[in-house]
Design a protein around this motif. Structure first.
Motif, PDB file in Angstrom:
ATOM      1  N   ARG A 115       2.657  18.651   0.435  1.00  0.00           N
ATOM      2  CA  ARG A 115       3.909  18.566  -0.321  1.00  0.00           C
ATOM      3  C   ARG A 115       4.492  19.954  -0.567  1.00  0.00           C
ATOM      4  NH1 ARG A 115       4.971  13.650  -3.491  1.00  0.00           N
ATOM      5  NH2 ARG A 115       3.581  12.078  -2.681  1.00  0.00           N
ATOM      6  N   PRO A 163       0.832  -1.200   0.000  1.00  0.00           N
ATOM      7  CA  PRO A 163       0.000   0.000   0.000  1.00  0.00           C
ATOM      8  C   PRO A 163       0.872   1.258   0.000  1.00  0.00           C
ATOM      9  CG  PRO A 163       0.023  -1.003   2.174  1.00  0.00           C
ATOM     10  CD  PRO A 163       0.783  -1.924   1.255  1.00  0.00           C
ATOM     11  N   VAL A 164       0.464   2.231  -0.757  1.00  0.00           N
ATOM     12  CA  VAL A 164       1.196   3.498  -0.836  1.00  0.00           C
ATOM     13  C   VAL A 164       0.231   4.614  -0.476  1.00  0.00           C
ATOM     14  CG1 VAL A 164       2.472   5.075  -2.328  1.00  0.00           C
ATOM     15  CG2 VAL A 164       2.685   2.608  -2.639  1.00  0.00           C
ATOM     16  N   GLU A 165       0.567   5.347   0.561  1.00  0.00           N
ATOM     17  CA  GLU A 165      -0.267   6.455   0.984  1.00  0.00           C
ATOM     18  C   GLU A 165       0.579   7.714   1.023  1.00  0.00           C
ATOM     19  OE1 GLU A 165      -2.424   5.723   4.587  1.00  0.00           O
ATOM     20  OE2 GLU A 165      -2.620   3.598   4.107  1.00  0.00           O
ATOM     21  N   ALA A 166       0.129   8.716   0.339  1.00  0.00           N
ATOM     22  CA  ALA A 166       0.833  10.003   0.339  1.00  0.00           C
ATOM     23  C   ALA A 166       0.025  10.964   1.189  1.00  0.00           C
ATOM     24  CB  ALA A 166       1.000  10.518  -1.081  1.00  0.00           C
ATOM     25  N   LYS A 167       0.335  10.999   2.484  1.00  0.00           N
ATOM     26  CA  LYS A 167      -0.373  11.897   3.390  1.00  0.00           C
ATOM     27  C   LYS A 167       0.509  13.099   3.691  1.00  0.00           C
ATOM     28  CE  LYS A 167      -3.080   8.324   5.608  1.00  0.00           C
ATOM     29  NZ  LYS A 167      -3.452   7.673   6.851  1.00  0.00           N
TER      30      LYS A 167
END
Length: 56
Positions: A20, A13-17
């Motif tokens: 940026r 799983p990839v989560e970009a929280k």
């Protein structure tokens, strides 16, 4: 159960929280040219660890 590494990595799983924004080079003052040869610390490490060296 076994699977090819590429399938296992793709299943991670990839989560970009988080925001940026807010990046600034000024936050990284440790990239200095300590030996005054024209290359900052980052470039020194990249050159040191390069598999293929730079061409003249």
């Amino acid at each position: 159960m076994s699977a090819p590494l590429s399938e296992l990595v793709a299943a991670l799983p990839v989560e970009a929280k988080g925001p940026r924004d807010g990046y600034s080079r000024e936050q990284f003052k440790h990239w200095i040219d300590a030996d005054r040869d024209g290359c900052n610390t980052r470039n020194e490490v990249l050159l040191r660890d390069a598999v293929t060296g730079p061409r003249p």
